[in-house]
Design a protein around this motif. Sequence first.
Motif, PDB file in Angstrom:
ATOM      1  N   ALA A  15       0.848  -1.189   0.000  1.00 25.12           N
ATOM      2  CA  ALA A  15       0.000   0.000   0.000  1.00 25.12           C
ATOM      3  C   ALA A  15       0.884   1.238   0.000  1.00 25.12           C
ATOM      4  O   ALA A  15       2.059   1.192   0.379  1.00 25.12           O
ATOM      5  CB  ALA A  15      -0.932   0.015   1.214  1.00 25.12           C
ATOM      6  N   GLU A  51      -3.493   4.121  -1.719  1.00 16.78           N
ATOM      7  CA  GLU A  51      -3.735   3.032  -2.660  1.00 16.78           C
ATOM      8  C   GLU A  51      -3.377   1.726  -1.977  1.00 16.78           C
ATOM      9  O   GLU A  51      -2.380   1.644  -1.247  1.00 16.78           O
ATOM     10  CB  GLU A  51      -2.895   3.200  -3.929  1.00 16.78           C
ATOM     11  N   TRP A  52      -4.171   0.725  -2.218  1.00 19.89           N
ATOM     12  CA  TRP A  52      -3.962  -0.582  -1.612  1.00 19.89           C
ATOM     13  C   TRP A  52      -4.152  -1.639  -2.684  1.00 19.89           C
ATOM     14  O   TRP A  52      -5.060  -1.549  -3.517  1.00 19.89           O
ATOM     15  CB  TRP A  52      -4.953  -0.790  -0.471  1.00 19.89           C
ATOM     16  N   TRP A  54      -5.254  -2.497  -7.958  1.00 15.69           N
ATOM     17  CA  TRP A  54      -4.936  -1.421  -7.018  1.00 15.69           C
ATOM     18  C   TRP A  54      -6.158  -0.540  -6.832  1.00 15.69           C
ATOM     19  O   TRP A  54      -6.818  -0.158  -7.796  1.00 15.69           O
ATOM     20  CB  TRP A  54      -3.757  -0.596  -7.525  1.00 15.69           C
TER      21      TRP A  54
END
Length: 235
Positions: free
Chosen positions: A205, A221-222, A234
């Motif tokens: 992330a 963002e992960w 993502w």
Amino acid sequence: SHCPPQGAGSLFHIRLAGGSTPCPYLSPRDPHPLCHPAVDRALRLSGAGGPPHVKLTVEWDLSTKERLFGDIREEVVQDAESVRLQAQAHQQQSCSLEECFQLYTKEEQLAPDDAWRCPHCKVPQQGMVKLSLWTLPDILIIHLKRFRQVAARRHKLSTLVQFPLRGLDMAPHMAPWGPGSWGHQQPPPRHPPSSPHDSLYDLYAVCYHHGGMNGGHYTGEWGHRECRERGGGWY
């Protein structure tokens, strides 16, 4: 009962914040407004957390405030062109995360004011100091220092830092395992890596800051593991 502010037509009123006084406003006609029983009561009730203190709130007359200051909420002070160019001169366009680690862990000589007193010769020595990692966590969190001091001002760094999505190797930044690396001192305990892959990390992330030194907001963002392995996923 509520006690209205005294002194009609004043530019502002001073209110004693907190406490249980029935009349929290200080009189503008009093030549020594802080010499008041309400202030003494607030000092006794200030409690722990520093020396005895009181909190005062300045309540401006709205028309007077707008006439004197305008709408200061939208005020933005632009830097002079010379300041902007000076900040750009101290900022490179991009670098890699590996370069950041190399700079962070490089060997440096102590300054004369930070000299180390040798236990053998009893003389201050400008020794060499180097930062290394002794253990690695299961989840590695890297916080990038995003500001630089230039003269009396601090500027946010917008340098693009490039990093691998998979296989970040932290082994080159680990302290050596040799028994003599700690001299006569007992090193802290650590377990040897069970495999070479124990020092490899995949990106999970990212947290971004948008804005400047005075404010902004964060986004993130992960990536889902299975989706990341397929080159996407993502969020």
